[in-house]
Design an enzyme around this catalytic site. Structure first.
Site, PDB file in Angstrom:
ATOM      1  N   GLY A   1       0.839  -1.207   0.000  1.00  0.00           N
ATOM      2  CA  GLY A   1       0.000   0.000   0.000  1.00  0.00           C
ATOM      3  C   GLY A   1       0.861   1.238   0.000  1.00  0.00           C
TER       4      GLY A   1
ATOM      5  CG  ASP B   1      -0.277   0.632  -3.979  1.00  0.00           C
ATOM      6  OD1 ASP B   1      -1.327   0.420  -4.627  1.00  0.00           O
ATOM      7  OD2 ASP B   1      -0.251   1.277  -2.924  1.00  0.00           O
TER       8      ASP B   1
ATOM      9  CG  LEU C   1      -1.111  -7.256  -2.188  1.00  0.00           C
ATOM     10  CD1 LEU C   1      -0.665  -6.418  -1.005  1.00  0.00           C
ATOM     11  CD2 LEU C   1      -0.193  -8.464  -2.361  1.00  0.00           C
TER      12      LEU C   1
ATOM     13  CB  SER D   1      -8.930  -0.131  11.464  1.00  0.00           C
ATOM     14  OG  SER D   1      -9.775   0.980  11.649  1.00  0.00           O
TER      15      SER D   1
ATOM     16  CE1 TYR E   1     -11.100  -0.459   6.260  1.00  0.00           C
ATOM     17  CE2 TYR E   1     -11.827   0.179   8.455  1.00  0.00           C
ATOM     18  CZ  TYR E   1     -10.857   0.177   7.466  1.00  0.00           C
ATOM     19  OH  TYR E   1      -9.641   0.790   7.698  1.00  0.00           O
TER      20      TYR E   1
ATOM     21  CE  LYS F   1      -8.349  -2.471   8.146  1.00  0.00           C
ATOM     22  NZ  LYS F   1      -6.993  -2.579   7.550  1.00  0.00           N
TER      23      LYS F   1
END
Ligand code: NAI
Length: 256
Positions: free
Chosen positions: A8, A32, A42, A111, A151, A155
């Site tokens: 990233g 990336d 990825l 996160s 999301y 995480k």
């Protein structure tokens, strides 16, 4: 000179981490989908394989650190394939190269969203390593209007994976500190559409309370990532380090 792989690396936290590590005298291999030393997607098995092959070819099979940071927001199954399966594959596939270093280190960007509501079934499928079933579950959640759970679920799974793996023979047993960071809101291109009006900014601040200094720049989590893959980090093992201006404290209170 230490060699560190950062995924990233073209944007936001990854780009800031690459810069800091470079300024500290490391050799950095940025990964990336675009604008990177190594281009790899990825979200796919092929892209994950390309990452490992290309890093091996460029390093004679030895690296000193991995920052598995690539991730996406939104409400598509990509959130699970990149944020969980892509990150775990990055760590697992590069682990043999880390084993050859005298001071290997690994860290993943999770996160503070791991504190928000998530889907237990999706988390379990991730941790079972069943990517096809996880994608089916993610798609069902989106179809049911619950895409917002993807999301945080990705995480939560990532944090639990780190907690389960870090003290085992493949990581601590091989002398490799494995940890995660959990940032609060970081002003990057990922978040830009969520804060492009004062109303949206206020709504995000209400969901992610950050009493200490509010939203942060990418350099703040990047400095922590750089330390976690540095030689000074000898004994942090399986920690999820919240760098979040206090959102963990506000939302979770006592942690013991
Ligand atoms: P960003 O969007 O600025 O950068 C993410 C980078 O990951 C981009 O360059 C993108 O091309 C790359 N990427 C996405 N999918 C990829 C794929 N399939 N293969 C290879 N590379 C891919 O986002 P940001 O904010 O820098 O995010 C970095 C990490 O930090 C992510 O894991 C994100 O979930 C996490 N994070 C971000 C927070 C924020 O508020 N910005 C808060 C907490 C965690």
């Amino acid at each position: 000179m230490r060699t560190i792989v950062v995924t990233g690396s073209a944007s936001g936290i990854g780009r800031a981490t690459q810069q800091i590590l470079h300024d500290h005298g490391n050799r950095v291999i940025g990964v990336d989908r675009h604008d990177a030393d190594l281009r790899a997607d990825l979200s796919t098995l092929a892209g994950r394989g390309e990452l490992a092959d290309a890093v091996t070819a460029r390093t004679n099979g030895q690296i000193d650190g991995v920052v598995a940071n690539a991730g996406v927001a939104g409400e598509t199954p990509d959130v699970v394939t990149v944020n969980f399966f892509g990150a775990v594959a990055t760590l697992e596939r590069l682990r043999p190269l880390l084993e050859r270093s005298a001071t290997p280190r690994a860290v993943v960007t999770a996160s503070m969203a791991s504190l928000l509501p998530s889907d237990a079934e999706l988390v379990d499928l991730c941790l079972a390593g069943d990517e096809p079933a996880a994608v089916v579950r993610a798609t069902r959640l989106v179809d049911a209007g619950q895409g917002g759970l993807l999301y945080p679920s990705s995480k939560v799974a990532l944090c639990r994976w780190v907690r389960r793996a870090a003290a085992g023979p493949r990581w601590a047993g091989a002398g490799i500190p494995l940890n995660a960071i959990a940032p609060g809101v970081v002003e990057t291109p990922m978040v830009a559409p969520m804060i492009d009006t004062p109303q949206k900014r206020q709504a995000l601040a209400a969901m992610v309370p950050m009493p200490l200094h509010g939203f942060m720049t990418p350099e703040t989590p990047a400095r922590l990532l750089a330390w976690l893959v540095g030689v000074e980090n000898s004994h942090l093992c399986g920690q999820v380090v919240f760098v979040d201006g206090g959102s963990d404290v506000v939302l979770r209170g006592d942690s013991t």
